[in-house]
Design an enzyme around this catalytic site. Structure first.
Site, PDB file in Angstrom:
ATOM      1  N   ASP A 289      70.995  -2.563 -85.509  1.00 45.49           N
ATOM      2  CA  ASP A 289      70.648  -2.698 -84.087  1.00 45.49           C
ATOM      3  C   ASP A 289      69.492  -1.427 -83.790  1.00 45.49           C
ATOM      4  O   ASP A 289      69.788  -0.846 -83.481  1.00 45.49           O
ATOM      5  CB  ASP A 289      71.987  -2.356 -83.429  1.00 45.49           C
ATOM      6  CG  ASP A 289      71.546  -2.443 -81.756  1.00 45.49           C
ATOM      7  OD1 ASP A 289      70.517  -2.530 -81.404  1.00 45.49           O
ATOM      8  OD2 ASP A 289      72.532  -2.252 -81.001  1.00 45.49           O
ATOM      9  N   ASP A 433      76.274 -11.710 -69.240  1.00 42.90           N
ATOM     10  CA  ASP A 433      76.312 -10.632 -70.390  1.00 42.90           C
ATOM     11  C   ASP A 433      77.590  -9.778 -70.109  1.00 42.90           C
ATOM     12  O   ASP A 433      78.312 -10.066 -69.476  1.00 42.90           O
ATOM     13  CB  ASP A 433      74.929  -9.748 -70.177  1.00 42.90           C
ATOM     14  CG  ASP A 433      74.548  -9.093 -71.462  1.00 42.90           C
ATOM     15  OD1 ASP A 433      75.516  -8.698 -72.364  1.00 42.90           O
ATOM     16  OD2 ASP A 433      73.139  -9.008 -71.753  1.00 42.90           O
ATOM     17  N   ASP A 546      76.869 -11.066 -79.680  1.00 46.57           N
ATOM     18  CA  ASP A 546      76.025  -9.875 -79.836  1.00 46.57           C
ATOM     19  C   ASP A 546      76.677  -8.741 -80.616  1.00 46.57           C
ATOM     20  O   ASP A 546      77.664  -8.773 -81.055  1.00 46.57           O
ATOM     21  CB  ASP A 546      75.464  -9.367 -78.509  1.00 46.57           C
ATOM     22  CG  ASP A 546      74.334  -8.742 -78.430  1.00 46.57           C
ATOM     23  OD1 ASP A 546      73.746  -8.365 -79.441  1.00 46.57           O
ATOM     24  OD2 ASP A 546      74.046  -8.100 -77.306  1.00 46.57           O
ATOM     25  N   ARG A 606      73.097 -12.391 -83.013  1.00 46.16           N
ATOM     26  CA  ARG A 606      71.923 -11.687 -83.213  1.00 46.16           C
ATOM     27  C   ARG A 606      71.789 -11.297 -84.652  1.00 46.16           C
ATOM     28  O   ARG A 606      70.622 -11.304 -85.265  1.00 46.16           O
ATOM     29  CB  ARG A 606      72.126 -10.286 -82.367  1.00 46.16           C
ATOM     30  CG  ARG A 606      70.596  -9.677 -82.267  1.00 46.16           C
ATOM     31  CD  ARG A 606      70.739  -8.560 -81.246  1.00 46.16           C
ATOM     32  NE  ARG A 606      71.837  -7.350 -81.892  1.00 46.16           N
ATOM     33  CZ  ARG A 606      72.054  -6.222 -80.849  1.00 46.16           C
ATOM     34  NH1 ARG A 606      71.200  -6.365 -79.964  1.00 46.16           N
ATOM     35  NH2 ARG A 606      72.776  -5.568 -81.696  1.00 46.16           N
ATOM     36  N   ASP A 622      66.459  -7.423 -79.406  1.00 46.07           N
ATOM     37  CA  ASP A 622      65.722  -6.672 -78.128  1.00 46.07           C
ATOM     38  C   ASP A 622      64.508  -6.321 -78.223  1.00 46.07           C
ATOM     39  O   ASP A 622      64.159  -5.101 -78.451  1.00 46.07           O
ATOM     40  CB  ASP A 622      66.759  -5.205 -77.945  1.00 46.07           C
ATOM     41  CG  ASP A 622      68.169  -5.757 -77.695  1.00 46.07           C
ATOM     42  OD1 ASP A 622      68.577  -6.872 -77.198  1.00 46.07           O
ATOM     43  OD2 ASP A 622      69.041  -4.808 -77.618  1.00 46.07           O
ATOM     44  N   HIS A 680      65.540 -13.610 -70.915  1.00 43.28           N
ATOM     45  CA  HIS A 680      66.466 -12.688 -70.908  1.00 43.28           C
ATOM     46  C   HIS A 680      65.748 -11.415 -70.526  1.00 43.28           C
ATOM     47  O   HIS A 680      64.612 -11.144 -70.774  1.00 43.28           O
ATOM     48  CB  HIS A 680      66.994 -12.539 -72.083  1.00 43.28           C
ATOM     49  CG  HIS A 680      68.540 -11.623 -72.088  1.00 43.28           C
ATOM     50  ND1 HIS A 680      69.136 -11.452 -71.221  1.00 43.28           N
ATOM     51  CD2 HIS A 680      68.609 -10.793 -72.991  1.00 43.28           C
ATOM     52  CE1 HIS A 680      69.902 -10.652 -71.555  1.00 43.28           C
ATOM     53  NE2 HIS A 680      69.853 -10.137 -72.750  1.00 43.28           N
TER      54      HIS A 680
END
Lengths: 959, 489
Positions: A289, A433, A546, A606, A622, A680
């Site tokens: 991430d 979300d 996610d 993701r 992201d 998004h």
């Protein structure tokens, strides 16, 4: 960090005050340092001890040409049986024995496996259980060409056009197609298997086998990190010591290689050990991430597919390095001609470039698949047979998705939904979300903000729309939370080495992570999606996974410590890159199983790995509302697409930051031509729903979203093709024009299928761009239908309201021009066929349709049409399996027409146009047509009247 | 407005079909076709009455209403778009830019976008169900019920509006009074100010006179100790100032950290921030405990105590001869009085210059406060004052801003101008803007905040009803529509 103020007593207020101040300032300083991009949070090769060791190993061999690989085949150990060639290898430096196997596979590929013959304990070998559809079958179509003391050669495949030679000393494997080598293993001698060993004393290497690990002894600091390593103050205990594997895989004569997503980098991979425009670090595969990732960087991102493809004129080849541990890949290109390629490939005196990849993984066994092509589509098919084809999604999933972190409550959702209708912008899915949950406890709802979730879903569902909620793998530690309680009772959490349940930090605070590699955990999660289990869920609700890298806020590199323990006692380091797909798989199965008869799932993930395509879509995580992030989305998605995972997209608008209107419009234009199309935005950003910008910008966004809806029949047909042949949906230029070297590194324009050429505008203020038109073919502007003048590189106008999109001559594109509020509302609308004739006056195309929801298509309930325009006739020919009277889907659309046929590029104005039914059920009749550009036959629009989509018909142009 | 389509009893359904057929008979000049049969639609399907004449057959051909093309008359409503203006397909979904007319007999007629025709959804705007005729879905005619509900709601709204209008009139009256009162007050204050200024001048002169006659008051006190004590006194005062300054700095830092805690970007996953927040929580706990046990005014009290203990002779001699001190007091008093009046004048002036609406109707609500409990927070807003958010858990309060201006429309002549207020410059968000509130006002019989939301970080929207925005105008939207209601049948 703990501050024990209680122990400190100060009698004077002013002293105490100063003390407080000191700490406050300290906190503020540490808080301010954090806003920079955080490369330092993630390891470089230098900071990853096994990568550093293997690089050093390679450097040593490269520096000294007299050194050769110590691995060789033990004399007479080779056995050839039933498609398997096996034998023993010895490492002359430590006399350790390894076994190798070479499998010749039915799918037109070969597999090479190397493991320790007698490991101290088993090495991890389960990545295949997640990545492969099944163990691939061996082919018996092979012939032994030679079996000499120094080389064993076989030819294989039906026509024996493929061959493999195993050189014995040093051990080297060479794959050939039509006698030309295309893939070689250990060509440069970087094969290195760190055997499992016992730790004699901390920091020392076991010498019991009489081995002398010279390479490691040579450089003292390489000893560091063998049994323990620390990064950013976090220690990895490494109880098993060093266990890495390394191997070089070369593509002789190939100067371009592609694949190994996910990196924010170019399509054609760059060198990593010197050279022009090279990276200094290897490409890294380790699902992470990464906050505000940088573009043009080989750093690891959210997903990993260890698949690499090479392409040159006349040949394509690929490999899958099946390993789920942290992996680094060094890429070098060189002009050595070891293989007499210049003569084999007709280069004459020119030395061709070869590309070599050095694969380095932290643990596991060597398990390499070699795909021998010879074309890119062969490779896509072979790779698809091995790891699975993209699951055919529900039709809504390829329409437009509206997401934001977070739509606040039911009123907010209703308002956004209404505004789409009010502004006449279609959308299919609204997303919620993490804030929709009760305290980040997934499978629950915040009862104040979302008191009646079923009602909310029904309200949008009745318009043909859907909803997606987020469900993440970290579970809040809270005995009153049923999910936590159940997982705890089932004992399916990931554990610390000392058997305590691991406790890390994520959205809800203290959390534990379910071990989805445990079959009981899979079984459990699948059940959690049942309607009676997931309260407030309806058939309109789908799922978003996610943070499944997994993301652990206080873990090393924001993920799990490598020494945590999974099912079967395996350390996390062995399987890190499959955690995400294991979760994605269970979620996807949960959605299938909740309905009876089952319905197709939709799950966005993701994290990903080889095989993720069987479970749903992925997105590029992201990203940032910046032009360079818009630009990088194209090569990223092309790379992911050729690596077997075509259902992907980048967040439209950019997740972080506020895009200005120009960037947003350009992003929508690019996004409308991505397989997964979702807007998004981060919780700290301004609202950016399409209507908030006012005209003309809202109009531009509306136009392009509506164009996506018009083209949904094409997209769905391409998804069907991907699900049966493995062909990517958006395709790099070189896959459509494999002989045109100009296209090999081109990654700022691409094809949708084979018919639409797209070049997104990705620069601020840009209103024209150079587009490359390959193949000496006619191209037509998709929007104006005008012919492009010239071929090769042509300057094209691209004002803010226009993305350059072109129809390639020779294609027939199925469309639906009645844009409704959702794709479901367009289910029975008539079609428009857009026919772009090539220079010979021909064109072909196809259309695949089914109910878009269920698995009935597997039983033949679909229609699949082939369109062909040739010699002034247009044919529609059904390829369906079932007759219309048995075909439930065909019946459901039996009255749907082709309302309009637009033919571009006719040389002569037709006098009459007739339609005829092949089966004679209707009499031949004349069709009306118009010529919008007067006195030119460039555009002819035919009124379809009663041409039914389910019937076979022919249209005749008479002059 | 939710419709339940499946649960219609057969009698009602047949009635609906009768109505539909009847309607068609009325509408069809040429071909009478069954509704469900898509391929031979009435040329008038989807056409409003006033335009019906444009769709009459005047020969074999027909010209698009924009004149863009001439097409066979039969091509009207043939489910293929021929005209660029969409006028040939009033009754189908073939042209993207055409509108479908729902007669809605028994209720208010309406137009829907052609993309809503035969899309499988019964449009609430078409209570007669005429938008869905291809058999995908059966939409019942709910115009009677819809109209009843609508009329009822309209009546309720009218009632509230009437009440609101009445109250608004009271507000206007009150506002007028306030305005008059303030103007009179200003007048009075200005006179007072003039008097006060004269007084200050006079007393200043008097004081100067006395001061000049008694040049050295210092000599009256013994030196030495007095000097020392005075210095000490000054030091103590300086230290007190330092402590206060430090306290202020702590408060500033605490509020910065509090902001960081409340608003940090959670997606940064930044352990430094998270650690700081954790440490801040721990610190705060300890700090609050200390603040409770420790007397904040300790130093001051010690000083006062000790000061009293000092023998009289050592106290600084700061007393002056009474004549002088009286004169000084008188001067200072006059000065203060002038300042007070000036402040008061500023206050009244700012009220007078405040924009209290078209007819001064908002003056009655000036500084009236309203609150709203969202569960997690209680929001309060004082009209023309400030807005705050108070946590229901720890009662910490956050400033959301002060009234800045009216933002309902560009110009104050627009009646919508006074329907939206902006409160801004509240506490700054960590890594974000200063908090602000947009207050949306709707007509209602009383003043009440209906909802509060934060559609973007730190930008709050409040919906509020108030009689102050109940305008008395007769040709508003609803009345306009009612005129077109179909009463036939």
């Amino acid at each position: 960090m703990k501050f024990l103020f209680g122990n400190l007593k100060f009698s004077k207020a002013s002293v105490q005050t100063k003390f407080y101040l000191f700490f406050l300032l300290y906190f503020i300083v540490s808080a301010l340092v954090v806003t920079a991009v955080k490369r330092q949070d993630f390891k470089t090769c230098e900071q990853s001890s096994f990568c550093k060791r293997n690089r050093a190993y390679a450097d040593r061999l490269t520096a000294n040409h007299s050194l050769i690989s110590p691995y060789s085949v033990i004399q007479d150990s080779i056995i050839i049986k039933d498609g398997i060639i096996s034998g023993d290898l010895i490492n002359s430096e430590n006399n350790l024995i390894f076994i190798f196997e070479l499998h010749l596979l039915e799918i037109g590929a070969a597999r090479v496996r190397i493991n320790e013959k007698n490991p101290l304990k088993p090495r991890y070998d389960k990545a295949k259980d997640w990545a492969l559809v099944q163990d691939p079958s061996y082919t018996l179509e092979y012939t032994l060409i030679s079996s000499k003391p120094d080389v064993t050669s076989l030819s294989f495949g039906k026509e024996r056009k493929q061959a493999v030679s195993i050189y014995h000393s040093p051990f080297r494997v060479e794959f050939l197609v039509n006698d030309v080598p295309i893939i070689t293993l250990n060509d440069r001698g970087f094969l290195n298997i760190e055997h499992l060993r016992k730790q004699v004393a901390p920091g020392l290497v076991d010498q019991s086998n009489g081995e002398n690990d010279k390479i490691i002894d040579d450089e003292n600091d390489l000893d560091k990190g063998l049994w323990k390593e620390t990064f950013n103050g976090k220690e990895d205990s490494k109880p098993n010591g060093p266990e890495s594997i390394g191997l070089d895989i070369s593509f002789p004569g190939f100067s371009h290689v592609y694949g190994i997503p996910e990196h924010a980098s170019s399509l054609s991979l760059k060198e990593t050990r010197g050279g022009d425009d090279s990276y200094s670090d290897p490409y890294r595969l380790y699902n992470l991430d990464v906050f505000e990732y940088e573009v043009d960087n080989p750093m690891a991102l959210y997903g990993s597919i260890p698949f690499m493809m090479a392409h040159r004129k006349g040949a394509s080849a690929a490999v899958l390095w099946l390993n789920a541990a942290e992996t680094w890949i060094d890429i070098t290109k060189n002009k050595e001609d070891k293989h007499r390629l210049s003569s084999l490939l007709g280069f004459g005196k020119l030395t061709p470039t070869s590309t070599s990849a050095h694969w380095i993984s932290e643990s596991g066994v060597i398990d390499v698949f070699a795909f021998l092509g010879p074309t890119t589509s062969d490779i896509f098919y072979q790779y698809g047979l091995l790891t699975g084809f993209t699951a055919l999604p529900q039709s809504f999933a390829i329409a437009y998705h509206q997401c934001r972190w977070n739509y606040l409550n039911q009123e907010d959702v209703a308002e956004v939904d209404e505004n789409f209708d009010k502004y006449d912008i279609p959308y299919d899915v609204i997303w919620l979300d993490i804030e929709h949950t009760d305290g980040k406890k997934y499978f629950t709802w915040d009862s104040v903000k979302f008191p009646t979730p079923e009602k909310m879903q029904n309200n949008i569902g009745i318009k043909g729309r859907k909803m997606v909620t987020i469900v993440d793998p970290h579970i809040k530690i809270d005995d009153n939370y049923y999910i936590y309680k159940e997982a705890k009772d089932l004992d399916i959490f990931v554990k610390e080495p000392d058997d305590r349940v691991y406790d890390g930090w994520c959205w809800p605070g203290s959390s534990s992570w379910v071990d989805f590699t445990n079959p009981s955990a899979q079984e459990w999660l699948i059940k959690k999606f049942a309607f009676d289990q997931y309260k407030g869920s309806t058939e309109y609700l789908f799922t978003w996974n996610d943070m499944n890298e997994p993301s652990v806020f206080n873990g090393p590199e924001i993920t799990m410590p490598k020494d945590l323990i999974h099912h079967g006692g395996w350390e996390h380091r062995n399987l890190h890159n499959i955690y995400g797909v294991a979760y994605h798989s269970a979620t996807s199965k949960g959605l299938i199983n909740r309905s009876n008869p089952p319905r197709r799932p939709f799950v966005l993930s993701r994290a990903f790995f080889a095989g993720s395509q069987r479970y749903g879509a992925i997105w590029t995580g992201d990203n940032f509302a910046k032009w360079d992030h818009l630009a990088i989305a194209t090569p990223m998605l092309l790379t992911i697409g050729i690596s077997g995972l075509p259902f992907s997209g980048a967040d439209v608008g950019g997740f972080f930051g506020n895009p200005d209107t120009e960037l947003l419009v350009r992003w929508y234009q690019a996004g409308a031509f991505q397989p997964f199309f979702r807007a998004h935005a981060h919780i700290d950003t301004k609202r950016r729903e399409p209507w908030l910008f006012g005209d003309p910008y809202t109009g531009y966004i509306r136009d392009i979203i509506r164009e996506r809806y018009a083209l949904l029949p094409l997209w769905y047909t391409l998804f069907h093709e991907a699900s049966t042949t493995g062909m990517p949906i958006i395709r790099p230029m070189f896959t459509v024009y494999p002989e045109d070297e100009e296209t090999y590194a081109m990654d700022d324009q691409f094809f949708v299928g084979n018919s639409l050429l797209v070049k997104p505008i990705v620069n601020e203020g840009q209103t024209s761009t150079e587009v490359y038109f390959p193949g000496n073919e006619i191209y037509y502007d998709y929007f104006t239908h005008k012919k492009v003048h010239g071929s090769g590189k042509v300057q094209i106008e691209a004002p803010i309201n226009k993305i350059p999109v072109f129809l390639r001559g020779g294609s027939i594109v199925p469309k639906r021009q009645r844009i409704r509020r959702s794709s479901a509302a367009m289910r029975t609308d008539p079609f428009t066929l857009l026919i772009a004739l090539n220079k010979y006056g021909n064109a072909t195309g196809s259309l695949y349709l089914d109910d878009g929801e269920t698995y009935d298509y597997e039983k033949g309930h679909f229609i699949h049409l082939q369109f062909k325009f040739s010699k002034r006739k247009l044919f529609s020919k059904p390829l369906s399996l079932l007759n219309n009277d048995e075909n439930l889907y065909a019946q459901s659309i039996s009255s749907v027409r082709v309302e309009r046929i637009i033919v571009l590029g006719l040389d002569l104005k037709p006098k009459h146009i007739y339609a005829d039914c092949i089966d004679g059920s209707k009499i031949k009749r004349e069709l009306q047509f118009g010529l919008p550009t007067t006195n030119s036959a460039n555009v002819v629009i035919i009124k379809g009247t009663d041409l039914l989509i389910t019937e076979e018909w022919v249209i005749d142009f008479s002059y | 407005m939710a419709h339940t389509f499946s649960l219609i009893d057969p009698i009602k359904r047949s009635l609906i079909i009768h109505i539909l057929i009847l309607e068609l008979v009325i509408l069809s000049f040429f071909t009478l076709s069954a509704y469900a049969k898509v391929d031979n639609l009435s040329k008038l399907l989807g056409v409003e009455e006033s335009k019906a004449h444009l769709y009459e057959a005047k020969g074999p051909d027909w010209t698009c209403l924009d004149g863009s093309a001439t097409i066979p008359y039969e091509a009207i409503n043939d489910d293929f778009c021929d005209c660029t203006d969409g006028s040939d397909e009033p009754g189908t979904s073939a042209c993207p830019n055409s509108k479908f007319y729902c007669r809605n007999v028994g209720h208010i007629s309406s137009f829907i976008s052609s993309s809503r025709v035969n899309d499988g959804v019964c449009e609430p705007e078409c209570c007669d169900g005429s938008d869905e005729y291809d058999g995908k879905i059966k939409c019942p005619n709910t115009c009677k019920e819809t109209n009843a509900e609508y009329t009822k709601k309209l009546k309720e709204l009218e009632k509230l509006r009437t009440q609101g209008i009445r109250i608004r009139k009271e507000y206007i009256e009150k506002g007028r009074k306030i305005k008059t009162k303030n103007a009179a007050e200003l007048n009075r204050l200005e006179i007072e100010l003039r008097a006060a200024k004269i007084r200050v001048k006079e007393r200043e002169v008097a004081l100067k006179k006395i001061e000049d006659s008694k040049p050295d008051t210092e000599q009256l006190a013994p030196k030495g100790n007095r000097e020392r004590m005075k210095k000490l006194h000054e030091r103590i005062i300086a230290l007190k100032g330092d402590i206060n300054k430090l306290h202020e700095q702590i408060d500033t830092l605490l509020s910065i950290l509090k902001d960081m805690k409340n608003n940090h970007n959670q997606n940064y996953h930044d352990m430094a921030v998270k650690t700081a927040i954790k440490a801040y929580d721990e610190f705060l706990e300890e700090y609050n405990k200390d603040m409770e046990t420790e007397d904040g005014d300790e130093v001051e009290e010690n000083y006062e105590d000790n000061y009293d203990d000092i023998p009289d002779k050592e106290k600084p001699q700061i007393e002056e001869p009474s004549e002088l001190s009286d004169a000084r007091d008188a001067f200072e008093e006059a000065e203060q009085e002038q300042k007070d009046i000036e402040n008061h004048i500023d206050e009244v002036k700012s009220k007078l210059s405040q924009d209290y609406g078209l007819e001064y109707e908002f003056a009655a609500l000036d500084n009236e406060c309203f609150s709203y409990d969202s569960g997690e927070y209680t929001y309060s807003l004082c009209m023309f004052g400030s807005a705050t958010q108070k946590s229901n858990k720890d009662h910490s309060s956050t400033d959301l801003g002060n009234f800045a201006k009216w933002i309902g429309a560009e110009s104050s002549n627009d009646p919508r101008y006074y329907t939206r207020m902006l409160y801004e410059d509240g506490a700054r968000c960590w890594n974000g803007p200063a908090r602000s509130v947009k207050l949306y006002l709707e007509c209602g019989a009383d003043n009440q905040i209906l909802s509060v939301s934060e559609p973007e970080k730190c930008e709050y929207h409040m919906r509020m009803i108030s009689p102050a925005v109940c305008l008395d105008h007769n040709n508003d939207h609803n009345n306009h529509n009612t005129e077109h209601k179909h009463d036939e049948l």
